[in-house]
Write a protein that holds these residues in place. Structure first.
Motif, PDB file in Angstrom:
ATOM      1  N   GLU A 284       0.834  -1.207   0.000  1.00 26.59           N
ATOM      2  CA  GLU A 284       0.000   0.000   0.000  1.00 26.59           C
ATOM      3  C   GLU A 284       0.869   1.258   0.000  1.00 26.59           C
ATOM      4  O   GLU A 284       0.553   2.246  -0.681  1.00 26.59           O
ATOM      5  N   ALA A 285       1.969   1.227   0.732  1.00 22.43           N
ATOM      6  CA  ALA A 285       2.888   2.374   0.745  1.00 22.43           C
ATOM      7  C   ALA A 285       3.521   2.578  -0.628  1.00 22.43           C
ATOM      8  O   ALA A 285       3.701   3.714  -1.083  1.00 22.43           O
ATOM      9  N   PHE A 286       3.866   1.467  -1.308  1.00 19.27           N
ATOM     10  CA  PHE A 286       4.408   1.562  -2.674  1.00 19.27           C
ATOM     11  C   PHE A 286       3.409   2.250  -3.597  1.00 19.27           C
ATOM     12  O   PHE A 286       3.765   3.147  -4.378  1.00 19.27           O
ATOM     13  N   ALA A 287       2.141   1.846  -3.521  1.00 23.72           N
ATOM     14  CA  ALA A 287       1.103   2.430  -4.382  1.00 23.72           C
ATOM     15  C   ALA A 287       0.922   3.918  -4.100  1.00 23.72           C
ATOM     16  O   ALA A 287       0.752   4.720  -5.026  1.00 23.72           O
ATOM     17  N   ARG A 288       0.963   4.308  -2.835  1.00 27.02           N
ATOM     18  CA  ARG A 288       0.768   5.722  -2.485  1.00 27.02           C
ATOM     19  C   ARG A 288       1.876   6.603  -3.036  1.00 27.02           C
ATOM     20  O   ARG A 288       1.661   7.788  -3.314  1.00 27.02           O
ATOM     21  N   HIS A 289       3.082   6.043  -3.207  1.00 26.20           N
ATOM     22  CA  HIS A 289       4.204   6.837  -3.725  1.00 26.20           C
ATOM     23  C   HIS A 289       4.112   7.090  -5.222  1.00 26.20           C
ATOM     24  O   HIS A 289       4.857   7.923  -5.755  1.00 26.20           O
TER      25      HIS A 289
ATOM     26  N   GLY B 294      -1.187   7.421  -7.111  1.00 21.41           N
ATOM     27  CA  GLY B 294      -1.556   7.032  -5.766  1.00 21.41           C
ATOM     28  C   GLY B 294      -2.222   5.673  -5.679  1.00 21.41           C
ATOM     29  O   GLY B 294      -2.750   5.295  -4.623  1.00 21.41           O
ATOM     30  N   ARG B 295      -2.169   4.922  -6.775  1.00 21.24           N
ATOM     31  CA  ARG B 295      -2.847   3.626  -6.783  1.00 21.24           C
ATOM     32  C   ARG B 295      -2.251   2.733  -7.871  1.00 21.24           C
ATOM     33  O   ARG B 295      -1.520   3.207  -8.740  1.00 21.24           O
ATOM     34  N   VAL B 296      -2.580   1.447  -7.792  1.00 17.58           N
ATOM     35  CA  VAL B 296      -2.244   0.492  -8.839  1.00 17.58           C
ATOM     36  C   VAL B 296      -3.540  -0.174  -9.277  1.00 17.58           C
ATOM     37  O   VAL B 296      -4.284  -0.694  -8.439  1.00 17.58           O
ATOM     38  N   ASP B 297      -3.834  -0.140 -10.572  1.00 14.06           N
ATOM     39  CA  ASP B 297      -5.060  -0.779 -11.074  1.00 14.06           C
ATOM     40  C   ASP B 297      -5.074  -2.256 -10.701  1.00 14.06           C
ATOM     41  O   ASP B 297      -4.083  -2.964 -10.909  1.00 14.06           O
ATOM     42  N   GLY B 298      -6.193  -2.713 -10.154  1.00 14.15           N
ATOM     43  CA  GLY B 298      -6.307  -4.111  -9.759  1.00 14.15           C
ATOM     44  C   GLY B 298      -5.959  -4.363  -8.308  1.00 14.15           C
ATOM     45  O   GLY B 298      -5.982  -5.500  -7.861  1.00 14.15           O
ATOM     46  N   TRP B 299      -5.603  -3.268  -7.588  1.00 12.78           N
ATOM     47  CA  TRP B 299      -5.347  -3.383  -6.161  1.00 12.78           C
ATOM     48  C   TRP B 299      -6.484  -2.727  -5.401  1.00 12.78           C
ATOM     49  O   TRP B 299      -6.945  -1.632  -5.776  1.00 12.78           O
ATOM     50  N   GLY B 300      -6.926  -3.359  -4.326  1.00  8.53           N
ATOM     51  CA  GLY B 300      -8.012  -2.797  -3.527  1.00  8.53           C
ATOM     52  C   GLY B 300      -7.583  -2.631  -2.092  1.00  8.53           C
ATOM     53  O   GLY B 300      -7.176  -3.600  -1.441  1.00  8.53           O
ATOM     54  N   GLY B 301      -7.689  -1.417  -1.585  1.00 12.54           N
ATOM     55  CA  GLY B 301      -7.309  -1.165  -0.211  1.00 12.54           C
ATOM     56  C   GLY B 301      -8.164  -1.961   0.764  1.00 12.54           C
ATOM     57  O   GLY B 301      -9.387  -2.024   0.631  1.00 12.54           O
TER      58      GLY B 301
ATOM     59  N   ASN C 215       8.022   7.686  -8.107  1.00  9.67           N
ATOM     60  CA  ASN C 215       9.198   7.142  -7.433  1.00  9.67           C
ATOM     61  C   ASN C 215       8.904   5.756  -6.862  1.00  9.67           C
ATOM     62  O   ASN C 215       7.751   5.413  -6.589  1.00  9.67           O
ATOM     63  N   ILE C 216       9.957   4.991  -6.679  1.00 10.66           N
ATOM     64  CA  ILE C 216       9.825   3.653  -6.106  1.00 10.66           C
ATOM     65  C   ILE C 216       9.977   3.761  -4.592  1.00 10.66           C
ATOM     66  O   ILE C 216      11.013   4.219  -4.098  1.00 10.66           O
ATOM     67  N   SER C 217       8.978   3.327  -3.868  1.00  7.15           N
ATOM     68  CA  SER C 217       9.018   3.413  -2.412  1.00  7.15           C
ATOM     69  C   SER C 217       9.979   2.378  -1.834  1.00  7.15           C
ATOM     70  O   SER C 217      10.025   1.223  -2.279  1.00  7.15           O
ATOM     71  N   ASP C 218      10.738   2.797  -0.804  1.00 10.26           N
ATOM     72  CA  ASP C 218      11.648   1.840  -0.166  1.00 10.26           C
ATOM     73  C   ASP C 218      10.899   0.836   0.697  1.00 10.26           C
ATOM     74  O   ASP C 218      11.488  -0.088   1.253  1.00 10.26           O
TER      75      ASP C 218
END
Length: 634
Positions: free
Chosen positions: A39-44, A48-55, A86-89
């Motif tokens: 979820e942190a990766f998607a927010r970065h 703010g999201r990735v298609d096919g991902w549901g919080g 950017n790619i989240s750490d």
């Protein structure tokens, strides 16, 4: 009683199946830690999201995510998802991750250091993004990826020294790909730590300079070594490179290597591809290279190699492609070339042997000086018998009818046994292709006025073929290598081996798909016909070459710039058309005329053939460059 037992059995099976599914569903429930990291990766990301991902839902069910039975993420594959940002750490917290594939996206910024310390990671692929920054190459900061097998960061914008420390803690790595980045400096020591496992190494298209470190030649299991398009220099040590006996692919092209090619190619029993083109090698072709039974492709183009060409074609039974152009070879054409039974592509252009001056589509071209001092270009046709006869007849039939100042002149022909010779007026300055793409100082020697006059002359020659010659003629192979230049740089269309006569009232000829990649009109792939508008399309490609100095297709460029036409169209859509012009050429005083010619070229390259001009219109437009009304091009 039987019915009761049957019901009890069904009930038992149902409970077992239900419990089984329940256990599996529970086992695959994503761990809280991994879910939080994703979820942190998607927010970065910019979106703010990735298609096919549901919080809030189970992350093991998300697109591109694979989990283990314990609910830990073991694979994250989001290739070609149009991700930007950017790619989240936070991804460094996926402690059981084995595969990370974020390739072919629009990710930017530096690679988080946490991703380089995943203990179970086997595949790391960030290729084809816009990742930048540089790696910290100190010993303490080096990556710790003990399980890594494939590490691919190609097609990005990473700077600094190449991170060969990737080998330090892995004994299983097989593939390293650093191609198409901005790595510079020397190739540091450390690559030899991969000696026990590495099979593919790609450092191509960077700015690495200096000599090769000795530990590069410790990679005894290496099969593919791609070092092309860098600034490597110095000699190639036979003592060292001979250690890499498992190599099947060696590409050293586009560097600054010098000296003799070492005579150690008998140490490579599996070598299929060898390219050392565009370096500074001297001396003869090594005997062991000229006797290689496994080679499929050999390119030594654009060096300073000399001596005779002694190829043992009876031994080179697998050779398909041979390129020895632009060297200093002398002597005769190898008489045993027919023994290379699989040979399909051969290029001897610009070799000084016994007057050879080029290589046409169906034969070598020689320079001859007659007793009265006149110079001729003599093409000796070669190939399958029916092809030789067809081209021989086409050239004679076409050029005996067509006489124009902008067409090469056929002076005579000779037919003796199996030999077919065509004699032309000698063109002192060779081809336009040579000046634009081969000759080192060629582009700077062709100023804008010269290039514009070449375009006008070639257009007049084409218009004559299409509209004045009787019967009309389709050329079918318009390209820069078929535009020859005399001592005054006046253009002459040449090579009519594919030409066809058009009888009155005909608009096209039925034909097989012919031409040269990059010049073939798109409609030729849909119907087996050749038209006047097809020649116009090919001429439009030549205009782009004159304006940009680039080849229509160039595999040495980055993927998005390889197709010249698509690149120019994209730059025009972005209103950046002035950036396509050859920097040797573009000046304010030429700007207006160059933009006008670009507009003409783009009309010639219309996807719809009906939108392309007739050649007489083309001549008129070019003659009025600088004052062509825009509505005339609509």
């Amino acid at each position: 009683m039987t019915v009761l037992l049957l019901l009890l059995f069904i009930r038992t099976v149902f409970i077992a199946v239900f419990l089984g599914f329940s256990c599996r569903a529970q086992n695959f429930t994503c761990s809280t830690e991994d879910s939080t990291s994703l979820e942190a990766f998607a927010r970065h990301l910019d979106s703010g999201r990735v298609d096919g991902w549901g919080g809030g839902s189970d992350c093991c069910q998300w697109v591109g995510v694979t989990c283990s039975n314990s609910g830990r993420v073991i694979e994250l594959d989001l290739a070609r998802r149009r991700l930007a940002g950017n790619i989240s750490d936070s991804l460094g917290n996926l402690g059981e991750l084995k595969t990370l594939n974020l390739s072919h996206n629009f990710l930017r910024g530096a690679i988080p250091n946490s991703l380089l310390h995943l203990p179970l990671l086997e595949t790391f692929d960030l290729s084809n993004n816009d990742v930048s920054g540089q790696f910290d190459n100190t010993t303490t900061a080096a990556a710790n990826l003990p399980s890594i097998r494939a590490f691919n960061i190609s097609d990005n914008s990473i700077t600094g020294a190449a991170p060969v420390w990737i080998c330090k803690n892995s004994t299983v790595i097989k593939v390293i790909n650093f191609a198409d980045n901005l790595f510079s400096g020397i190739l540091p020591l450390g690559i030899g730590d991969c000696a026990s496992s590495l099979e593919e190494l790609d450092l191509s298209a960077n700015f690495i300079h200096g000599g090769f470190p000795e530990d590069l030649f410790h990679l005894r299991n290496l099969k593919k070594m791609s070092l092309q398009d860098n600034q490597f220099s110095g000699h190639l040590s036979g003592h060292l490179i001979g250690n890499l006996s498992n190599l099947t692919h060696i590409d050293l092209s586009l560097n600054e290597l010098s000296g003799n090619l070492p005579d150690i190619f008998d140490r490579f029993p599996h070598l299929r591809f060898f390219s050392a083109q565009s370096n500074r090698f001297v001396g003869k072709i090594p005997t062991t290279l000229a006797n290689s039974p496994t080679l499929v492709s050999l390119s030594l183009r654009n060096n300073s190699l000399s001596g005779t060409i002694d190829l043992n074609c009876s031994a080179m039974v697998n050779l398909v492609s041979l390129n020895l152009a632009t060297n200093d070879f002398r002597g005769e054409i190898p008489k045993n070339l027919p023994e290379c039974s699989r040979l399909r592509t051969i290029n001897f252009a610009r070799i000084n042997f016994s007057g050879i001056i080029g290589c046409g589509g169906f034969g070598l071209v020689y320079k001859a000086v007659l007793s009265d001092g006149r110079k001729l270009a003599i093409k000796r046709l070669s190939g399958e018998h029916f092809q030789i006869e067809r081209e021989f007849r086409a050239e004679i039939e076409t050029l005996s009818r067509a006489q124009h100042p902008n067409l090469v002149r056929l002076q005579g022909y000779c037919k003796y046994k199996k030999d077919r010779l065509l004699l032309y007026t000698y063109m002192e300055n060779g081809s336009l292709d040579y000046w634009l793409h081969e000759k080192v100082d060629g582009p700077t020697s062709l100023d804008w006025e010269t290039r514009l006059n070449i375009a006008k002359g070639a257009a007049r020659g084409l218009a004559y073929l299409h509209q004045s010659c009787e019967p009309h003629i389709l050329h079918r192979d318009i390209k820069s290598s078929n535009i020859l230049l005399n001592e005054k740089f006046e253009a002459h269309l040449a090579d009519f081996g594919l030409a066809r006569l058009i009888l009155p009232y005909d608009t096209h000829v039925s034909t097989d798909l012919v031409g040269t990649l990059g010049y073939i009109p798109p409609e030729y792939g849909q119907a087996s016909v050749a038209t006047y508008k097809g020649d116009v399309y090919s001429f439009g490609v030549v205009l782009l070459e004159l304006l940009t100095g680039k080849r229509p297709m160039d595999l040495c460029r980055k993927r998005e710039n390889r197709d010249l036409i698509a690149w120019v169209r994209e730059m025009r859509r972005e209103e950046r058309e002035t950036e396509v012009f050859d920097p040797f050429l573009y000046e304010k005083r030429n700007a207006e005329e160059m933009v006008s010619v670009l507009e003409i070229a783009c009309v010639c390259l219309s996807e719809n053939p009906k939108m392309r001009p007739f050649t007489q219109e083309l001549v008129s437009w070019l003659d009025k460059v600088g004052s062509v009304p825009e509505d005339e091009l609509s």
